[in-house]
Design a protein around this motif. Structure first.
Motif, mmCIF file in Angstrom:
data_model
loop_
_atom_site.group_PDB
_atom_site.id
_atom_site.type_symbol
_atom_site.label_atom_id
_atom_site.label_comp_id
_atom_site.label_asym_id
_atom_site.label_seq_id
_atom_site.Cartn_x
_atom_site.Cartn_y
_atom_site.Cartn_z
ATOM 1 N N ILE A 93 0.831 -1.202 0.000
ATOM 2 C CA ILE A 93 0.000 0.000 0.000
ATOM 3 C C ILE A 93 0.867 1.253 0.000
ATOM 4 O O ILE A 93 0.580 2.236 -0.706
ATOM 5 C CB ILE A 93 -0.951 0.007 1.213
ATOM 6 C CG1 ILE A 93 -1.921 -1.193 1.140
ATOM 7 C CG2 ILE A 93 -1.727 1.314 1.288
ATOM 8 C CD1 ILE A 93 -2.802 -1.233 -0.089
ATOM 9 N N LEU B 201 0.876 4.155 -2.981
ATOM 10 C CA LEU B 201 0.631 5.562 -2.667
ATOM 11 C C LEU B 201 1.804 6.432 -3.119
ATOM 12 O O LEU B 201 1.618 7.538 -3.628
ATOM 13 C CB LEU B 201 0.386 5.730 -1.164
ATOM 14 C CG LEU B 201 -0.981 5.257 -0.660
ATOM 15 C CD1 LEU B 201 -0.992 5.182 0.867
ATOM 16 C CD2 LEU B 201 -2.092 6.178 -1.154
ATOM 17 N N GLU C 235 -5.510 9.000 -7.146
ATOM 18 C CA GLU C 235 -5.992 8.240 -5.995
ATOM 19 C C GLU C 235 -5.897 6.745 -6.289
ATOM 20 O O GLU C 235 -6.221 6.301 -7.387
ATOM 21 C CB GLU C 235 -7.461 8.586 -5.709
ATOM 22 C CG GLU C 235 -7.716 10.046 -5.380
ATOM 23 C CD GLU C 235 -9.199 10.332 -5.200
ATOM 24 O OE1 GLU C 235 -10.018 9.390 -5.382
ATOM 25 O OE2 GLU C 235 -9.535 11.492 -4.896
ATOM 26 N N SER D 110 -7.721 4.694 -4.507
ATOM 27 C CA SER D 110 -9.060 4.207 -4.150
ATOM 28 C C SER D 110 -9.880 3.875 -5.392
ATOM 29 O O SER D 110 -9.809 4.570 -6.406
ATOM 30 C CB SER D 110 -9.794 5.253 -3.315
ATOM 31 O OG SER D 110 -9.150 5.447 -2.077
ATOM 32 N N PHE E 242 -9.463 0.586 0.616
ATOM 33 C CA PHE E 242 -9.447 1.620 -0.411
ATOM 34 C C PHE E 242 -10.482 1.323 -1.509
ATOM 35 O O PHE E 242 -10.391 1.847 -2.612
ATOM 36 C CB PHE E 242 -8.043 1.716 -1.019
ATOM 37 C CG PHE E 242 -7.012 2.259 -0.064
ATOM 38 C CD1 PHE E 242 -6.747 3.616 -0.001
ATOM 39 C CD2 PHE E 242 -6.316 1.409 0.782
ATOM 40 C CE1 PHE E 242 -5.810 4.117 0.878
ATOM 41 C CE2 PHE E 242 -5.374 1.902 1.674
ATOM 42 C CZ PHE E 242 -5.114 3.264 1.732
#
Length: 316
Positions: A104, A108, A134, A136, A159
């Protein structure tokens, strides 16, 4: 019964086992070649695969069980171990938390352009880097849906990602919207924004990611490898990055480690290199030795229904 810890055990670990198992003899010696005649009395061997060689095992006729302090067992002399009927257990599941967090964090990093932000900070540049996005709501394909892969998928669900898992059996698993067998991998790669490889080192997984697989991925796909370096054809990955078949690769494992300083991966802007550290955590030792303690209690009682038994023929 004699237990040999062939690793650099901390003093508190030594005291813990000596106190908890007072009738068991323990040898703590990282260099097995210097143990001498005492090897002949060893029933249980605790260590890492890189130090466990067939010539040493031949000096342990009473050896019944090897407890690996790592998840991977590909460095063990598995054919010899299988022939002798030695039980192998590993630290499967111990590293799932740090490795899933690593995945993760690097996704990011890529989507939030952290490399560029650090560059701007060092240059005292006040500007927005391009293409901040993003993670997500994206789609993730996890290749190797074991304990680590499942934890990666669990965090991905935080997410709101769609998650596909690829495994040898393809059986349904929690946190995956859909599962597939390893032979179906090419059907799922085009769906992915993120492809995460957590494959073990086996004959079946060696070189599974060739240029054709990267070409199947989306141009904006991010590839992350935290499994084994030999699952990826390095030249094919480099070509895929240079020809923009995928947008970024994050690599924590390599065919050759340490990665040579003149390797072209180092200079590729769209490849992120980390030195095989995704599993690092100060909490790992406690998790690992909890498994060992439970299994050792069983072994002393004559019960070999251990936690984390490895199929030495399959290699995992």
């Amino acid at each position: 019964m004699t237990v040999l810890f062939a690793n650099n055990s901390a003093d508190e670990i030594k005291e813990q086992f000596i106190n908890e198992f007072p009738t068991t003899e323990f040898i703590f010696n990282e260099d097995m070649y210097s143990v001498g005649e005492s090897l002949a009395e060893v029933s249980v061997l605790v260590g890492y695969g890189s130090t466990i060689k067939a010539d040493l095992l031949e000096k342990m006729p009473k050896l019944k069980w090897i407890m690996m302090l790592s998840a991977g067992v590909d460095q063990l002399p598995l054919e010899y171990i299988t022939e002798k009927g030695i039980i192998v257990t590993n630290a499967r599941g111990v590293y799932k938390v740090p490795m899933a967090e690593y995945v993760i964090s690097v996704l990011l990093q890529v989507y939030k352009q952290e490399k560029k932000l650090i560059e701007y900070e060092n240059g005292k540049v006040w500007a927005d880097p391009p293409a901040i996005r993003e993670i997500s709501g994206r789609t993730m394909v996890v290749v190797g849906a074991g304990a680590i892969g499942q934890e990666v998928a669990r965090l991905a669900k935080a997410f709101n990602m769609t998650t596909y898992g690829v495994s040898r059996s393809g059986r349904a698993l929690e946190y995956f919207d859909e599962m597939a067998e390893i032979g179906q991998i090419d059907e799922y790669l085009p769906k992915a924004d993120f492809v995460v490889s957590v494959l073990p080192g086996t004959k079946e997984t060696t070189g599974i990611f060739q240029y054709e697989q990267f070409k199947l991925m989306k141009e904006e796909a991010v590839f992350v490898n935290i499994g084994r370096g030999n699952s990826v054809n390095s030249e094919a990955l480099l070509k895929a990055i240079q020809e923009k078949e995928i947008t970024h690769a994050v690599l924590d494992v390599f065919e050759q480690e340490p990665l040579p300083s003149d390797h072209p991966f180092w200079t590729e802007e769209n490849i992120t290199i980390t030195p095989h550290l995704s599993a690092k955590s100060p909490r790992n030792a406690a998790r690992t030795y909890a498994i060992l303690t439970e299994n050792l209690k069983k072994f002393i009682e004559g019960d070999t229904d251990f936690i984390n038994i490895v199929d030495t023929k399959k290699g995992y």
